[in-house]
Write a protein that holds these residues in place. Structure first.
Motif, PDB file in Angstrom:
ATOM      1  N   ALA A  11      30.569 116.694  51.479  1.00 18.09           N
ATOM      2  CA  ALA A  11      29.858 117.631  50.602  1.00 18.09           C
ATOM      3  C   ALA A  11      30.765 118.778  50.181  1.00 18.09           C
ATOM      4  O   ALA A  11      30.810 119.146  49.001  1.00 18.09           O
ATOM      5  CB  ALA A  11      28.609 118.160  51.309  1.00 18.09           C
ATOM      6  N   ARG A  12      31.485 119.313  51.145  1.00 14.34           N
ATOM      7  CA  ARG A  12      32.396 120.429  50.845  1.00 14.34           C
ATOM      8  C   ARG A  12      33.457 120.006  49.836  1.00 14.34           C
ATOM      9  O   ARG A  12      33.707 120.689  48.850  1.00 14.34           O
ATOM     10  CB  ARG A  12      33.057 120.926  52.130  1.00 14.34           C
ATOM     11  CG  ARG A  12      33.931 122.159  51.948  1.00 14.34           C
ATOM     12  CD  ARG A  12      34.665 122.538  53.222  1.00 14.34           C
ATOM     13  NE  ARG A  12      35.634 121.544  53.652  1.00 14.34           N
ATOM     14  CZ  ARG A  12      36.823 121.334  53.076  1.00 14.34           C
ATOM     15  NH1 ARG A  12      37.190 122.053  52.036  1.00 14.34           N
ATOM     16  NH2 ARG A  12      37.651 120.421  53.538  1.00 14.34           N
ATOM     17  N   LYS A  13      34.054 118.843  50.081  1.00 13.26           N
ATOM     18  CA  LYS A  13      35.131 118.365  49.207  1.00 13.26           C
ATOM     19  C   LYS A  13      34.638 117.979  47.819  1.00 13.26           C
ATOM     20  O   LYS A  13      35.384 118.059  46.853  1.00 13.26           O
ATOM     21  CB  LYS A  13      35.844 117.180  49.850  1.00 13.26           C
ATOM     22  CG  LYS A  13      36.707 117.579  51.015  1.00 13.26           C
ATOM     23  CD  LYS A  13      37.459 116.402  51.586  1.00 13.26           C
ATOM     24  CE  LYS A  13      38.369 116.840  52.712  1.00 13.26           C
ATOM     25  NZ  LYS A  13      39.139 115.713  53.262  1.00 13.26           N
ATOM     26  N   GLN A  14      33.383 117.547  47.716  1.00 17.31           N
ATOM     27  CA  GLN A  14      32.838 117.103  46.437  1.00 17.31           C
ATOM     28  C   GLN A  14      31.966 118.159  45.760  1.00 17.31           C
ATOM     29  O   GLN A  14      31.354 117.896  44.725  1.00 17.31           O
ATOM     30  CB  GLN A  14      32.015 115.816  46.641  1.00 17.31           C
ATOM     31  CG  GLN A  14      32.820 114.645  47.130  1.00 17.31           C
ATOM     32  CD  GLN A  14      33.923 114.264  46.157  1.00 17.31           C
ATOM     33  OE1 GLN A  14      33.728 114.232  44.948  1.00 17.31           O
ATOM     34  NE2 GLN A  14      35.106 113.989  46.686  1.00 17.31           N
ATOM     35  N   ASN A  15      31.922 119.347  46.367  1.00 17.41           N
ATOM     36  CA  ASN A  15      31.121 120.446  45.829  1.00 17.41           C
ATOM     37  C   ASN A  15      29.658 120.014  45.656  1.00 17.41           C
ATOM     38  O   ASN A  15      29.064 120.186  44.595  1.00 17.41           O
ATOM     39  CB  ASN A  15      31.708 120.967  44.515  1.00 17.41           C
ATOM     40  CG  ASN A  15      31.196 122.347  44.171  1.00 17.41           C
ATOM     41  OD1 ASN A  15      30.828 123.119  45.055  1.00 17.41           O
ATOM     42  ND2 ASN A  15      31.158 122.652  42.895  1.00 17.41           N
ATOM     43  N   MET A  16      29.129 119.420  46.707  1.00 13.51           N
ATOM     44  CA  MET A  16      27.752 118.945  46.737  1.00 13.51           C
ATOM     45  C   MET A  16      27.083 119.511  47.984  1.00 13.51           C
ATOM     46  O   MET A  16      27.751 120.023  48.870  1.00 13.51           O
ATOM     47  CB  MET A  16      27.711 117.409  46.805  1.00 13.51           C
ATOM     48  CG  MET A  16      28.354 116.703  45.634  1.00 13.51           C
ATOM     49  SD  MET A  16      28.517 114.913  45.919  1.00 13.51           S
ATOM     50  CE  MET A  16      26.817 114.370  45.732  1.00 13.51           C
TER      51      MET A  16
END
Length: 75
Positions: A11-16
């Protein structure tokens, strides 16, 4: 690393949000289970012998186990 930690990192890496990641993983599992490929169906039957959608935890654990078993076999 736990499933929850993996999802948070994705989530952090995909801005989700973690919930969005969980929903996308569930959608991907659902779609993948529809395949007619006999080899894939054999794996799904191992992972979910009752034919029901496996949890994300079950899916990740099964995949990790398969990767561990196939380590060194070009997998």
């Amino acid at each position: 690393m736990t499933t929850k930690e993996i999802i948070k990192e994705i989530a952090r890496k995909q801005n989700m949000t973690p919930k969005e990641v969980e929903n996308e993983i569930r959608k991907a599992i659902r779609e993948a289970m529809k395949t007619t490929d006999p080899r894939a169906q054999a794996l799904w039957k191992q992972m979910a012998p009752d034919g029901k959608e496996p949890s994300i935890d079950t899916f990740f654990a099964f995949c990790a186990n398969m990767m561990d078993k196939n380590r060194g076999n070009g997998f």
